[in-house]
Design an enzyme around this catalytic site. Structure first.
Site, PDB file in Angstrom:
ATOM      1  CG  ASP A 341      -2.036   1.023   1.110  1.00 45.52           C
ATOM      2  OD1 ASP A 341      -2.123   1.689   0.058  1.00 45.52           O
ATOM      3  OD2 ASP A 341      -2.810   1.179   2.085  1.00 45.52           O
ATOM      4  N   GLY A 438      -1.963   7.494   4.183  1.00 45.71           N
ATOM      5  CA  GLY A 438      -0.933   8.049   3.316  1.00 45.71           C
ATOM      6  C   GLY A 438       0.067   8.914   4.061  1.00 45.71           C
TER       7      GLY A 438
END
Ligand code: 4AZ
Length: 487
Positions: A341, A438
């Site tokens: 990811d 993120g």
């Protein structure tokens, strides 16, 4: 970021029984021919009548002293050639099989060499970083330099001895430093300086030294030669000024607190139509590191804007935000397991660094960012699961846990792969949450801040025994530099 205590009544995660391969102890030995089936050659002509081995001698009687007839002699000759022919065929067959196996393991599987990712060509290990491009994608010559440890010591891969070695500063200057930083993936404009450090035990097996008269505009690794000794110490490189915070984080440890301007200058807000969606970290003027799952639904770069330089989302909106030129999601990102990811955003124009806009350091090889380290998480994510998002950037201190702890049945039960790390507080109460994705998980070591993870996923937010899961940036370091080199 969540900062409250809740008790977690979740059932334990799944457990997996790993029943390993068992050698078949009852297996019969490999085939060996039975004794006595074939007559020993060339006592007599074979009979072509199908028969059981036991009956061979009953069909032909040979009278002692009487010469054998011609048919018998011919039969013996025929048999002789047949025998040689089948033996030769057998040898050929065995050779073909051995050859095929050797090809399969040595070339196709490239067991002793290194495989080009592009085109699948198998190179011998000595062809890696030898200054000659062999792979069609140039990857045999593209990652031959790396930075080691908190001292940023430069290491070069030696094709001759097939190991990483420190570089001797003899004949070295900033032109070589700049050229190597460019080869690693940075821009020459971002180059700071080179220096020297004690190479310690890393130089016990020698150095790579520039040959006299080397030229920084030519291939550098082909101008480096092995040297047992070095009059100076070892080259260190600062390819970019990174990991410097302009304000100390709050000394409060448990729970999240509001951050001050300049404390986390690499933190950015990734927005669509003025709405904060995900976090990200500045790693260079052109590059933002974030999570691949942020861009699954919204994959068009032109809808995103990158905001930086303030802890307040409202204040940042007075600025324009930076346009995104390209989004690079990890090709092996798996939305089921959250494996890989990670994503990189290339900006259309570079950021201008200031007291509140600065890059974080990417982990150098050998910097220990693993278990039991104190780390910091930051973001504009929800203050509780499905709760409101704050205007001000929040920060909290967490512990990075070992993969063994993360994967224990009582914690995340085997869901934390090598592309992930888990961090938080096992007692609950401190965690990242929706909207923090993120964003950075950073560790301070040797006076600089390193990007250890990008916020990825979790089971709830701040639950007991459910630490947050982050992309393992150290695992992706080669991938990151490869993208930076290629764009
Ligand atoms: C999210 O949805 C999310 N507790 C991010 C991090 C965590 C949970 C959810 C970790 O973006």
């Amino acid at each position: 970021m969540t900062s409250f205590s809740v008790s977690n009544n979740q059932a334990n995660g799944p457990t997996y029984d790993n029943i390993g391969f068992r050698h078949d102890e009852g297996r019969s030995p490999s085939y060996s021919p039975q004794q006595g089936i074939y007559p020993s050659f060339p006592q007599q002509a074979p009979s072509y009548v199908p028969m059981t081995p036991r009956t061979i001698n009953t069909h032909h009687t040979v009278t002692p002293g009487k010469p054998h007839n011609t048919a018998q002699k011919k039969g013996i000759k025929k048999c002789h050639w047949k025998y040689i022919l089948s033996a030769a065929l057998c040898v050929l067959l065995v050779l073909a099989v051995v050859g095929l196996l050797l090809w399969y393991f040595l070339y196709y599987q490239c067991l002793l060499g290194k495989l080009c990712k592009s085109g699948g060509k198998c190179l011998s290990s000595s062809q890696w970083c030898d200054g000659v491009t062999d792979c069609s994608g140039r990857e045999d010559e593209s990652q031959c330099f790396r930075l080691h440890g908190t001292s940023f010591m430069l290491e070069s891969y030696s094709s001759g001895s097939q190991r990483w070695m420190p570089v001797c500063p003899e004949n070295w200057d900033n032109n070589f430093g700049r050229a190597v930083c460019e080869q690693i993936g940075y821009r020459s404009q971002d180059y700071v300086t080179y220096s020297q450090t004690s190479s310690g035990s890393l130089a016990s097996k020698g150095y790579l030294k520039l040959k006299p008269g080397s030229d920084h505009e030519s291939q550098i690794q082909s101008q480096l030669a092995y040297s047992q000794s070095c009059s100076a110490r070892a080259v260190t490189l600062q390819c970019i000024e990174c990991g410097q915070s302009s304000a100390a984080p709050s000394t409060r440890i448990v729970g999240g607190t509001e951050a001050v301007n300049g404390a986390w200058p690499w933190q950015v807000s990734l927005q669509i139509s003025g709405q904060h969606i995900c976090g990200g970290s500045i790693i260079s003027p052109y590059w933002i590191l974030s999570a691949a799952h942020c861009f699954q639904e919204y994959s068009r770069p032109d809808i995103w804007k990158v905001y930086s330089g303030d802890v307040s989302l409202l204040k940042m909106r007075f600025g324009t935000g930076k346009a995104v030129h390209k989004i690079i999601n990890h090709a092996e990102y798996d939305s089921e397991t959250n494996d890989n990811d990670i994503a990189l955003l290339k900006l259309s124009t570079p950021l201008t660094f200031s007291r509140t806009v600065k890059p974080v350091c990417l982990p150098n090889f050998g910097v220990n960012l693993s278990a039991q380290r104190q780390a910091w998480i930051t973001g504009w994510g929800a203050l509780r699961s499905s709760g409101p998002a704050p205007d001000k950037l929040n920060q909290a201190q967490v512990t990075i846990y070992s993969r063994e702890t993360c994967n224990s049945p009582a914690v995340l039960g085997g869901q934390v792969t090598q592309t992930m790390i888990c961090a938080g507080k096992l007692e609950g109460g401190v965690d990242t949450c929706q909207g923090d994705s993120g964003g950075p998980l950073v560790v301070k070591e040797g006076g600089v801040w390193w990007l250890a993870g990008d916020t990825s996923w979790g089971i709830g937010c701040a639950w007991k025994n459910r630490p947050g899961v982050y992309g393992n940036v150290t695992y992706f370091i080669d991938w990151i530099y490869r993208q930076m080199q290629n764009e």
